[in-house]
Design a protein around this motif. Structure first.
Motif, PDB file in Angstrom:
ATOM      1  N   MET A   1      66.811  86.985  -5.509  1.00  0.00           N
ATOM      2  CA  MET A   1      66.038  86.342  -4.601  1.00  0.00           C
ATOM      3  C   MET A   1      66.124  86.584  -3.073  1.00  0.00           C
ATOM      4  N   LYS A   2      65.121  86.905  -2.391  1.00  0.00           N
ATOM      5  CA  LYS A   2      65.130  87.376  -0.838  1.00  0.00           C
ATOM      6  C   LYS A   2      64.467  86.297  -0.074  1.00  0.00           C
ATOM      7  N   ILE A   3      65.180  85.643   0.816  1.00  0.00           N
ATOM      8  CA  ILE A   3      64.546  84.546   1.647  1.00  0.00           C
ATOM      9  C   ILE A   3      63.834  85.246   2.958  1.00  0.00           C
ATOM     10  N   THR A   4      62.614  84.937   2.694  1.00  0.00           N
ATOM     11  CA  THR A   4      62.054  85.803   4.004  1.00  0.00           C
ATOM     12  C   THR A   4      61.494  84.647   5.058  1.00  0.00           C
ATOM     13  N   ASN A   5      61.171  83.683   4.761  1.00  0.00           N
ATOM     14  CA  ASN A   5      61.048  82.333   5.494  1.00  0.00           C
ATOM     15  C   ASN A   5      61.260  81.050   5.090  1.00  0.00           C
ATOM     16  N   ALA A   6      61.527  80.235   5.954  1.00  0.00           N
ATOM     17  CA  ALA A   6      61.930  78.712   5.550  1.00  0.00           C
ATOM     18  C   ALA A   6      61.416  77.816   6.530  1.00  0.00           C
ATOM     19  N   ALA A   7      60.985  76.751   6.280  1.00  0.00           N
ATOM     20  CA  ALA A   7      60.521  75.877   7.137  1.00  0.00           C
ATOM     21  C   ALA A   7      60.728  74.379   6.537  1.00  0.00           C
ATOM     22  N   PHE A   8      61.097  73.354   7.247  1.00  0.00           N
ATOM     23  CA  PHE A   8      61.057  72.089   6.884  1.00  0.00           C
ATOM     24  C   PHE A   8      59.646  71.408   6.664  1.00  0.00           C
ATOM     25  N   VAL A   9      59.458  70.748   5.583  1.00  0.00           N
ATOM     26  CA  VAL A   9      58.288  70.271   5.320  1.00  0.00           C
ATOM     27  C   VAL A   9      58.148  68.648   5.519  1.00  0.00           C
ATOM     28  N   ARG A  10      58.876  67.942   4.822  1.00  0.00           N
ATOM     29  CA  ARG A  10      58.896  66.773   4.961  1.00  0.00           C
ATOM     30  C   ARG A  10      59.988  65.848   4.440  1.00  0.00           C
ATOM     31  N   SER A  11      60.242  64.474   4.993  1.00  0.00           N
ATOM     32  CA  SER A  11      61.311  63.972   4.392  1.00  0.00           C
ATOM     33  C   SER A  11      60.536  62.692   3.549  1.00  0.00           C
ATOM     34  N   VAL A  12      61.277  62.482   2.354  1.00  0.00           N
ATOM     35  CA  VAL A  12      60.516  61.470   1.462  1.00  0.00           C
ATOM     36  C   VAL A  12      61.370  60.172   1.257  1.00  0.00           C
ATOM     37  N   SER A  13      61.023  58.816   1.392  1.00  0.00           N
ATOM     38  CA  SER A  13      61.943  57.631   1.223  1.00  0.00           C
ATOM     39  C   SER A  13      61.228  57.192  -0.205  1.00  0.00           C
ATOM     40  N   ASP A  14      60.162  57.553  -0.553  1.00  0.00           N
ATOM     41  CA  ASP A  14      59.589  56.753  -1.719  1.00  0.00           C
ATOM     42  C   ASP A  14      58.830  57.837  -2.686  1.00  0.00           C
ATOM     43  N   LEU A  15      59.119  57.559  -4.110  1.00  0.00           N
ATOM     44  CA  LEU A  15      58.730  58.576  -5.013  1.00  0.00           C
ATOM     45  C   LEU A  15      56.962  58.906  -4.843  1.00  0.00           C
ATOM     46  N   SER A  16      56.352  57.885  -4.278  1.00  0.00           N
ATOM     47  CA  SER A  16      54.857  58.029  -4.087  1.00  0.00           C
ATOM     48  C   SER A  16      54.501  59.055  -3.072  1.00  0.00           C
ATOM     49  N   ASP A  17      55.606  59.135  -2.176  1.00  0.00           N
ATOM     50  CA  ASP A  17      55.497  60.149  -1.099  1.00  0.00           C
ATOM     51  C   ASP A  17      55.438  61.661  -1.306  1.00  0.00           C
ATOM     52  N   LEU A  18      56.283  61.938  -2.448  1.00  0.00           N
ATOM     53  CA  LEU A  18      56.341  63.359  -2.887  1.00  0.00           C
ATOM     54  C   LEU A  18      55.488  64.321  -2.864  1.00  0.00           C
ATOM     55  N   PRO A  19      55.558  65.384  -2.329  1.00  0.00           N
ATOM     56  CA  PRO A  19      54.584  66.596  -2.335  1.00  0.00           C
ATOM     57  C   PRO A  19      54.215  66.898  -3.757  1.00  0.00           C
ATOM     58  N   GLU A  20      52.708  67.263  -3.651  1.00  0.00           N
ATOM     59  CA  GLU A  20      52.341  67.888  -5.108  1.00  0.00           C
ATOM     60  C   GLU A  20      53.304  68.660  -5.873  1.00  0.00           C
ATOM     61  N   GLU A  21      53.269  68.808  -6.930  1.00  0.00           N
ATOM     62  CA  GLU A  21      54.119  69.582  -7.624  1.00  0.00           C
ATOM     63  C   GLU A  21      53.423  71.103  -7.859  1.00  0.00           C
ATOM     64  N   SER A  22      53.235  71.517  -6.768  1.00  0.00           N
ATOM     65  CA  SER A  22      52.576  73.057  -6.751  1.00  0.00           C
ATOM     66  C   SER A  22      53.665  74.260  -6.924  1.00  0.00           C
ATOM     67  N   PHE A  23      54.854  73.899  -6.451  1.00  0.00           N
ATOM     68  CA  PHE A  23      55.872  74.952  -6.565  1.00  0.00           C
ATOM     69  C   PHE A  23      57.145  74.414  -7.207  1.00  0.00           C
ATOM     70  N   PRO A  24      57.914  75.585  -7.799  1.00  0.00           N
ATOM     71  CA  PRO A  24      59.122  75.160  -8.484  1.00  0.00           C
ATOM     72  C   PRO A  24      59.784  74.649  -7.194  1.00  0.00           C
ATOM     73  N   GLU A  25      61.058  73.800  -7.748  1.00  0.00           N
ATOM     74  CA  GLU A  25      61.889  73.053  -6.774  1.00  0.00           C
ATOM     75  C   GLU A  25      63.392  73.269  -7.245  1.00  0.00           C
ATOM     76  N   ILE A  26      64.213  73.647  -6.278  1.00  0.00           N
ATOM     77  CA  ILE A  26      65.513  73.818  -6.484  1.00  0.00           C
ATOM     78  C   ILE A  26      66.191  72.548  -5.926  1.00  0.00           C
ATOM     79  N   VAL A  27      66.989  71.854  -6.321  1.00  0.00           N
ATOM     80  CA  VAL A  27      67.523  70.531  -5.717  1.00  0.00           C
ATOM     81  C   VAL A  27      69.006  70.780  -5.431  1.00  0.00           C
ATOM     82  N   PHE A  28      69.415  70.398  -4.319  1.00  0.00           N
ATOM     83  CA  PHE A  28      70.737  70.418  -4.048  1.00  0.00           C
ATOM     84  C   PHE A  28      71.451  68.998  -3.947  1.00  0.00           C
ATOM     85  N   ALA A  29      72.212  68.900  -4.728  1.00  0.00           N
ATOM     86  CA  ALA A  29      73.015  67.503  -5.039  1.00  0.00           C
ATOM     87  C   ALA A  29      74.437  67.635  -4.833  1.00  0.00           C
ATOM     88  N   GLY A  30      75.189  66.544  -4.675  1.00  0.00           N
ATOM     89  CA  GLY A  30      76.465  66.498  -4.630  1.00  0.00           C
ATOM     90  C   GLY A  30      77.040  65.350  -3.728  1.00  0.00           C
TER      91      GLY A  30
END
Length: 191
Positions: A1-30
């Motif tokens: 994978m090559k990352i060509t651009n990256a931008a902050f989209v939004r912060s979410v505090s409630d599940l109802s505010d999640l963005p549409e599931e239009s793209f795959p998501e890689i989640v970082f946890a720890g």
């Protein structure tokens, strides 16, 4: 994978505010203060993309970053120590359990562990949670630059012994970028 651009989209505090599931998501946890934001900044080459802090528990929302206009990196609040109330920790727990447990767009969870310390009970609990929900996950051992070669070898072996369901284990340094290409190559397998 090559990352060509990256931008902050939004912060979410409630599940109802999640963005549409239009793209795959890689989640970082720890755990809190394990280096999730530093890893995101290192991977994207954008130093201030994700806010970093030496104070545990600064990430309190689910933060979405759009990469290459077709993939989300998702930074979630750390578990473990954070100087917040029990009520707030409980709210985070419900938010994260609902998100990680139910979100169809999640392609991979990247579980970060501090390479200087053995996996803690909360880390093993997260691995069990991910396995229970059939979530593919890999492990990144952070702060690799702070270890000797002997300590690195020991840390990786110790992690392998408790993370048998992990798809990969990568030693990573956000300072030097060691492990970056290997980790990005692993991401390709899940997208």
């Amino acid at each position: 994978m090559k990352i060509t651009n990256a931008a902050f989209v939004r912060s979410v505090s409630d599940l109802s505010d999640l963005p549409e599931e239009s793209f795959p998501e890689i989640v970082f946890a720890g755990r809190s203060n394990v280096g999730k934001s530093s890893l995101l900044n290192s991977l994207t080459g954008r130093k201030g993309l994700a806010k970093t802090s030496s104070t545990p528990g600064k990430t309190r929302l689910i933060n979405y970053f759009l990469l290459n206009d077709n993939l989300y990196f998702v930074d979630i609040p750390g578990y473990g120590y954070a100087a917040v109330s029990h009520a707030e920790k409980d709210a985070w727990g419900r938010l994260l359990a609902g998100y990680v447990g139910d979100r169809a767009a999640i392609a991979l969870v990247v579980l970060l562990l501090d390479s200087r310390h053995p996996a803690m009970k909360s880390d093993r609990d997260m691995m069990d949670f991910l396995a229970y929900h059939d979530r593919p996950y890999g492990i990144v051992l952070t702060k690799d630059d702070k270890l000797t070669q002997k300590e690195r070898t020991h840390a990786k072996r110790a992690t392998e012994s408790c993370a048998m369901n992990a798809g990969f284990i990568v030693s990573y340094s956000s300072v030097s970028g060691k492990g970056k290409n290997e980790l990005l190559d692993h991401f390709d397998r899940y997208l």
